[in-house]
Design a protein around this motif. Structure first.
Motif, PDB file in Angstrom:
ATOM      1  N   PRO A 198       0.827  -1.200   0.000  1.00 33.67           N
ATOM      2  CA  PRO A 198       0.000   0.000   0.000  1.00 33.67           C
ATOM      3  C   PRO A 198       0.853   1.239   0.000  1.00 33.67           C
ATOM      4  N   SER A 199       0.534   2.130  -0.913  1.00 32.76           N
ATOM      5  CA  SER A 199       1.334   3.338  -0.968  1.00 32.76           C
ATOM      6  C   SER A 199       1.143   4.146   0.296  1.00 32.76           C
ATOM      7  N   LYS A 200       2.153   4.847   0.631  1.00 33.50           N
ATOM      8  CA  LYS A 200       2.071   5.663   1.830  1.00 33.50           C
ATOM      9  C   LYS A 200       1.051   6.772   1.634  1.00 33.50           C
ATOM     10  N   SER A 201       0.389   7.091   2.707  1.00 31.75           N
ATOM     11  CA  SER A 201      -0.631   8.113   2.627  1.00 31.75           C
ATOM     12  C   SER A 201      -0.002   9.433   2.231  1.00 31.75           C
ATOM     13  N   ALA A 202      -0.758  10.193   1.472  1.00 29.36           N
ATOM     14  CA  ALA A 202      -0.271  11.506   1.089  1.00 29.36           C
ATOM     15  C   ALA A 202      -0.104  12.357   2.336  1.00 29.36           C
ATOM     16  N   VAL A 203       0.884  13.208   2.290  1.00 29.34           N
ATOM     17  CA  VAL A 203       1.124  14.094   3.427  1.00 29.34           C
ATOM     18  C   VAL A 203      -0.066  15.034   3.569  1.00 29.34           C
ATOM     19  N   PRO A 204      -0.662  15.128   4.744  1.00 28.16           N
ATOM     20  CA  PRO A 204      -1.842  15.978   4.902  1.00 28.16           C
ATOM     21  C   PRO A 204      -1.501  17.462   4.790  1.00 28.16           C
ATOM     22  N   ASN A 205      -2.465  18.213   4.309  1.00 29.15           N
ATOM     23  CA  ASN A 205      -2.280  19.662   4.249  1.00 29.15           C
ATOM     24  C   ASN A 205      -2.246  20.225   5.666  1.00 29.15           C
ATOM     25  N   GLY A 206      -1.522  21.308   5.827  1.00 35.21           N
ATOM     26  CA  GLY A 206      -1.457  21.919   7.150  1.00 35.21           C
ATOM     27  C   GLY A 206      -0.458  23.051   7.197  1.00 35.21           C
ATOM     28  N   ASP A 207      -0.515  23.812   8.280  1.00 36.03           N
ATOM     29  CA  ASP A 207       0.407  24.923   8.511  1.00 36.03           C
ATOM     30  C   ASP A 207       1.157  24.674   9.808  1.00 36.03           C
ATOM     31  N   TYR A 208       2.443  24.964   9.804  1.00 34.86           N
ATOM     32  CA  TYR A 208       3.310  24.683  10.956  1.00 34.86           C
ATOM     33  C   TYR A 208       4.164  25.913  11.246  1.00 34.86           C
ATOM     34  N   ALA A 209       4.383  26.168  12.518  1.00 32.58           N
ATOM     35  CA  ALA A 209       5.187  27.331  12.897  1.00 32.58           C
ATOM     36  C   ALA A 209       5.921  27.040  14.192  1.00 32.58           C
ATOM     37  N   GLY A 210       7.108  27.608  14.314  1.00 28.39           N
ATOM     38  CA  GLY A 210       7.894  27.417  15.531  1.00 28.39           C
ATOM     39  C   GLY A 210       9.152  28.254  15.486  1.00 28.39           C
ATOM     40  N   THR A 227      12.063  23.564  15.138  1.00 31.75           N
ATOM     41  CA  THR A 227      10.908  22.691  15.340  1.00 31.75           C
ATOM     42  C   THR A 227       9.659  23.524  15.133  1.00 31.75           C
ATOM     43  N   ALA A 228       8.772  23.066  14.263  1.00 30.92           N
ATOM     44  CA  ALA A 228       7.534  23.800  13.967  1.00 30.92           C
ATOM     45  C   ALA A 228       6.345  22.884  14.216  1.00 30.92           C
ATOM     46  N   ASP A 229       5.480  23.296  15.130  1.00 36.77           N
ATOM     47  CA  ASP A 229       4.286  22.505  15.451  1.00 36.77           C
ATOM     48  C   ASP A 229       3.105  22.940  14.586  1.00 36.77           C
ATOM     49  N   LYS A 230       2.156  22.019  14.440  1.00 40.76           N
ATOM     50  CA  LYS A 230       0.988  22.329  13.626  1.00 40.76           C
ATOM     51  C   LYS A 230       0.217  23.496  14.225  1.00 40.76           C
ATOM     52  N   SER A 231      -0.138  24.417  13.372  1.00 43.25           N
ATOM     53  CA  SER A 231      -0.817  25.631  13.838  1.00 43.25           C
ATOM     54  C   SER A 231      -2.296  25.366  14.068  1.00 43.25           C
ATOM     55  N   LEU A 232      -2.807  25.929  15.164  1.00 42.16           N
ATOM     56  CA  LEU A 232      -4.233  25.847  15.463  1.00 42.16           C
ATOM     57  C   LEU A 232      -4.965  27.086  14.953  1.00 42.16           C
ATOM     58  N   LYS A 233      -4.211  28.024  14.434  1.00 42.19           N
ATOM     59  CA  LYS A 233      -4.802  29.246  13.900  1.00 42.19           C
ATOM     60  C   LYS A 233      -5.242  29.004  12.453  1.00 42.19           C
ATOM     61  N   PRO A 234      -6.036  29.924  11.905  1.00 40.83           N
ATOM     62  CA  PRO A 234      -6.428  29.774  10.499  1.00 40.83           C
ATOM     63  C   PRO A 234      -5.222  29.654   9.571  1.00 40.83           C
ATOM     64  N   SER A 235      -4.154  30.330   9.901  1.00 39.57           N
ATOM     65  CA  SER A 235      -2.928  30.239   9.124  1.00 39.57           C
ATOM     66  C   SER A 235      -1.762  30.655  10.009  1.00 39.57           C
ATOM     67  N   ALA A 271      -2.594  41.663   4.894  1.00 35.61           N
ATOM     68  CA  ALA A 271      -1.679  40.519   4.671  1.00 35.61           C
ATOM     69  C   ALA A 271      -2.534  39.268   4.446  1.00 35.61           C
ATOM     70  N   SER A 272      -2.150  38.482   3.469  1.00 41.72           N
ATOM     71  CA  SER A 272      -2.917  37.288   3.105  1.00 41.72           C
ATOM     72  C   SER A 272      -2.159  36.019   3.485  1.00 41.72           C
ATOM     73  N   PRO A 273      -2.904  34.957   3.838  1.00 39.19           N
ATOM     74  CA  PRO A 273      -2.239  33.688   4.130  1.00 39.19           C
ATOM     75  C   PRO A 273      -1.452  33.197   2.920  1.00 39.19           C
ATOM     76  N   VAL A 274      -0.311  32.597   3.190  1.00 42.27           N
ATOM     77  CA  VAL A 274       0.553  32.090   2.114  1.00 42.27           C
ATOM     78  C   VAL A 274       0.451  30.568   2.063  1.00 42.27           C
ATOM     79  N   THR A 275       0.151  30.038   0.880  1.00 38.43           N
ATOM     80  CA  THR A 275       0.121  28.604   0.651  1.00 38.43           C
ATOM     81  C   THR A 275       0.865  28.322  -0.644  1.00 38.43           C
ATOM     82  N   PRO A 276       1.313  27.094  -0.847  1.00 38.46           N
ATOM     83  CA  PRO A 276       2.052  26.767  -2.084  1.00 38.46           C
ATOM     84  C   PRO A 276       1.225  27.047  -3.331  1.00 38.46           C
TER      85      PRO A 276
END
Length: 222
Positions: free
Chosen positions: A64-76, A151-159, A217-222
């Protein structure tokens, strides 16, 4: 002579009868031998059973192929607490921002592998290497003259990552912000390419005032 006549007639009749009996016996034998086959032979040979194809040994199911990396924002913050790092993941792509809040920054981007590893590059040769494990990205940022662990933890904020570009009083504005979980912000604002600390943005709306003009200022995503 007269008496022998009947005798000869009798003998001839006997011989004829014997001949006929022999002929009948021979004909009957031939008829039996040349007639239909014996019951055993008459039974038509049953067709050979069709060999049922035995399914071959099933080929091993592909891993089984590995699961795709989930979308998310991380900061630290960096290990020495001098700077901050934010990473945004979307559909196997990543964009990251390294910022010391004073005069050093870098925007980096690249792909994220299925195992969560990434190698992102900046326009001036900076490199971020990291790996997503659970809800945390750990890695290093090579800024050329110095390397920073982070080290960047998953953000609980909108971005966790914002950017604003505009022109104010004929001055080109380019600002980047990292929003951390403790509600602190780290950012740099460039005016015509000259870097300095960025003013605080509203974490809910992204609103920020630069030289008397309100920008968003706008959220930045790929």
């Amino acid at each position: 002579m007269k008496r022998s006549g009947p005798l000869f007639t009798l003998l001839a009749g006997l011989l004829l009868a014997l001949f006929m009996l022999s002929l009948n016996a021979t004909t009957g034998t031939r008829s039996k031998s040349t007639g239909s086959d014996s019951p055993a032979d008459a039974v038509s040979a049953s067709p050979a059973p069709t060999a049922t194809a035995t399914p071959g040994k099933p080929s091993p199911s592909p891993s089984p192929s590995k699961s795709a990396v989930p979308n998310g924002d991380y900061a630290g913050r960096t290990d020495d607490d001098s700077s901050a790092v934010a990473v945004s993941l979307r559909d196997g792509k990543a964009v990251a921002y390294f910022c010391d809040g004073r005069d050093q920054e870098s925007w980096l981007k690249g792909d994220v592998e299925a195992d969560g590893s990434m190698r992102l590059k900046g326009e001036e040769g900076q490199v971020l290497t990291g790996e997503l494990a659970g809800k945390r990205i750990s890695g290093k940022v090579d800024m050329g003259q110095r390397k920073y662990g982070f080290t960047a933890d998953k953000s609980l904020k909108p971005s966790a990552l914002y950017r604003a570009t505009d022109t104010v009083a004929d001055t080109k504005i380019d600002g980047g912000w990292i929003l951390l979980q403790d509600d602190s912000q780290v950012g740099i604002l460039k005016r015509d390419g000259k870097a300095g600390p960025a003013p605080r943005i509203d974490p809910d709306s992204g609103a920020v005032t630069v030289d008397g003009k309100q920008l968003t200022a706008s959220p930045v995503t790929p």
